[in-house]
Motif scaffolding. Structure first.
Motif, short mmCIF file in Angstrom:
data_model
loop_
_atom_site.label_atom_id
_atom_site.label_comp_id
_atom_site.label_asym_id
_atom_site.label_seq_id
_atom_site.Cartn_x
_atom_site.Cartn_y
_atom_site.Cartn_z
N ILE A 119 0.83 -1.20 0.00
CA ILE A 119 0.00 0.00 0.00
C ILE A 119 0.86 1.24 0.00
CG2 ILE A 119 -1.76 1.30 1.26
CD1 ILE A 119 -2.66 -1.35 2.50
N LEU A 120 1.90 1.22 0.85
CA LEU A 120 2.72 2.40 1.05
C LEU A 120 4.10 1.96 1.51
CD1 LEU A 120 2.37 5.57 1.11
CD2 LEU A 120 1.91 5.32 3.56
N SER A 121 5.13 2.69 1.07
CA SER A 121 6.49 2.44 1.53
C SER A 121 7.02 3.71 2.16
CB SER A 121 7.38 2.00 0.36
OG SER A 121 8.70 1.76 0.80
N HIS A 125 10.25 1.03 4.90
CA HIS A 125 9.29 0.13 5.55
C HIS A 125 8.06 -0.03 4.67
CE1 HIS A 125 6.80 -1.82 8.49
NE2 HIS A 125 5.96 -0.81 8.54
N SER A 126 7.72 -1.27 4.34
CA SER A 126 6.58 -1.54 3.47
C SER A 126 5.34 -1.79 4.31
CB SER A 126 6.86 -2.75 2.59
OG SER A 126 5.74 -3.08 1.81
N ILE A 127 4.26 -1.10 4.00
CA ILE A 127 2.97 -1.31 4.67
C ILE A 127 2.07 -2.07 3.70
CG2 ILE A 127 0.96 -0.23 5.73
CD1 ILE A 127 2.71 2.16 6.42
N ARG A 128 1.66 -3.25 4.11
CA ARG A 128 0.82 -4.11 3.27
C ARG A 128 -0.01 -5.02 4.16
NH1 ARG A 128 3.60 -6.78 -0.77
NH2 ARG A 128 5.42 -5.42 -0.62
N PRO A 129 -1.11 -5.54 3.66
CA PRO A 129 -1.90 -6.51 4.46
C PRO A 129 -1.09 -7.78 4.70
CG PRO A 129 -2.74 -6.37 2.21
CD PRO A 129 -1.74 -5.26 2.36
N LYS A 130 -1.21 -8.34 5.89
CA LYS A 130 -0.41 -9.50 6.26
C LYS A 130 -1.21 -10.78 6.45
CE LYS A 130 3.13 -6.68 8.51
NZ LYS A 130 3.88 -6.40 9.77
N THR A 131 -2.52 -10.68 6.42
CA THR A 131 -3.36 -11.88 6.59
C THR A 131 -4.43 -11.88 5.49
OG1 THR A 131 -5.05 -10.84 7.99
CG2 THR A 131 -3.05 -11.68 9.09
N TYR A 159 -5.03 1.31 10.94
CA TYR A 159 -3.69 1.53 10.37
C TYR A 159 -3.70 1.32 8.86
CZ TYR A 159 1.42 1.75 10.59
OH TYR A 159 2.73 2.13 10.44
N LEU A 160 -4.32 0.25 8.40
CA LEU A 160 -4.36 -0.02 6.96
C LEU A 160 -5.22 1.01 6.23
CD1 LEU A 160 -4.72 -3.92 6.99
CD2 LEU A 160 -2.72 -2.58 6.27
N ALA A 161 -6.31 1.43 6.86
CA ALA A 161 -7.15 2.46 6.24
C ALA A 161 -6.38 3.78 6.11
CB ALA A 161 -8.42 2.67 7.07
N MET A 162 -5.60 4.12 7.13
CA MET A 162 -4.81 5.35 7.06
C MET A 162 -3.71 5.25 6.01
SD MET A 162 -4.68 6.46 11.08
CE MET A 162 -3.80 7.96 10.73
N ALA A 163 -3.12 4.06 5.87
CA ALA A 163 -2.12 3.87 4.83
C ALA A 163 -2.75 4.07 3.45
CB ALA A 163 -1.51 2.48 4.94
#
Length: 376
Positions: A119-121, A125-131, A159-163
């Protein structure tokens, strides 16, 4: 001491395993391997496997191992056991530490494989869904105009919504991010805190600020907030506004009333998107008010452009104990609900008996006369 060669059974007693099982698999311990070599002394290896896969039910009968649970978890646990069998064939002594390390490697690889696109780096640091649940949630945000993310703490709802919001802002898809929370305290009273209204509210909104600092440069955040490009405010400040070209997130939505939820959702303007997050197990509304997050599911279910995503303890990405704590509280809540139903039914039966007992019986006085008085 019982001989391990006797038929014995071990069943995982974890009640967090869903009662409705999606998949069941059976594995057989080869004749050339003693069960104790695979399962460990005092079942230590078996217990390590149970701990590593809390959502899989394990039943061992003699040489047969039965695994039940969701397909992905069962496949992963079965893969581990097959690899342990191969190691046991070579004479390798299995211990808890090596099994826990193997579980960590397997689950990490599986999570990376199941994870969705980045979603965002930020600063490497990579922000992505983990499950899988988080992946479905982020895909719903990509697809729908209004998304409800409902689930326990630690599942990455906010957190994911904000990303997603920051990614859309940086790409120019929206011109503003609006983050809001209802001003309901978790058993506390803001009125007794020192300072102005802003001083009182800012600590309550601190988790949103912390997430923003993870996703934006330290110098950029104050400038974006000063320019109004990013706004963090209590829900009450949303009344009377129309938010165009915005990514709007309502956090802690379980603490909204039904009227507040309606007010918030009708702020939606052109080229805007709304994500509502909350945990219906942590409602802090006073009295017996029903949460707006609970009511809205009955009202808007099936409306095109609106999706509801339910995350579970399996989607928790904090310390593994968080998921176990959430499940334990859920079981306790269910027990309390059942006990309350039993008490209510007993009180109903008791009150019914009391009404009958309270009525004085009309006693008939027996007629002892023999009829002679009537002739006197």
């Amino acid at each position: 001491m019982a001989d391990w060669r006797s038929v014995w059974a071990h069943r995982m007693s974890d009640p967090t395993v869903p009662s409705v099982v999606a998949t069941t698999r059976r594995l057989t311990i080869p004749l050339g391997i003693e069960p104790i070599a695979l399962l460990g002394a005092s079942d230590q290896v078996l217990r390590a496997i149970e701990h590593g896969f809390p959502h899989v039910r394990l039943i061992v009968m003699g040489r047969e191992i039965t695994l039940s649970g969701t397909e992905a978890d069962v496949d992963l646990a079965a893969q581990l056991i097959v690899e342990l069998i191969d190691l046991a064939k070579t004479g390798t002594i299995l211990d808890v530490a090596s099994v826990e390390h193997a579980i960590s490697l397997l689950t990490s690889a599986a999570m990376a494989e199941r994870a969705g696109e980045e979603i965002l780096s930020v600063r490497g640091h990579s922000i992505r869904p983990k499950t899988p649940g988080q992946k479905a949630y982020t895909e719903a945000i990509d697809r729908a105009t209004v998304v409800f993310g409902i689930g326990p703490a630690g599942t990455g709802k906010t957190y994911l919504a904000m990303a997603q919001a920051v990614a859309r802002l940086l790409s120019g898809q929206v011109r503003r991010i609006v983050l809001t929370r209802p001003a309901v305290e978790a058993g506390e009273n803001l009125g007794f805190l020192p300072g102005t209204l802003t001083d009182k509210i800012d600590p309550y909104l601190r988790p949103l600020y912390d997430a923003l600092r993870d996703m934006l440069d330290a110098d950029a955040l104050p400038k974006l907030m000063a320019a109004g490009t990013i706004e963090v405010a209590p829900l009450a400040y949303m009344r009377g506004r129309t938010l165009n070209d915005s990514f709007i997130i309502l956090d802690e939505a379980q603490n909204t009333t039904s009227s507040q939820m309606k007010m918030f959702l009708t702020r939606l303007g052109f080229n805007s998107q709304v994500v509502v997050t909350g945990d219906t197990s942590q409602i802090d509304l006073p009295g017996e008010q029903r949460s707006g997050l609970q009511v809205v599911q009955d009202i808007l279910d099936g409306v095109e452009g609106i999706e509801f995503c339910h995350l579970t303890s399996a989607d928790v990405v904090r310390h593994h104990l968080v998921g176990e704590i959430i499940d334990a509280y859920s079981r306790w809540d269910e027990r309390q609900t059942r006990l309350q139903h039993v008490r209510n039914s007993r009180e109903t039966r008791h009150s019914g008996r009391s009404r009958h007992v309270g009525r004085p019986a009309q006693r008939r006085t027996p007629d002892t006369s023999d009829g002679r008085d009537s002739h006197r």
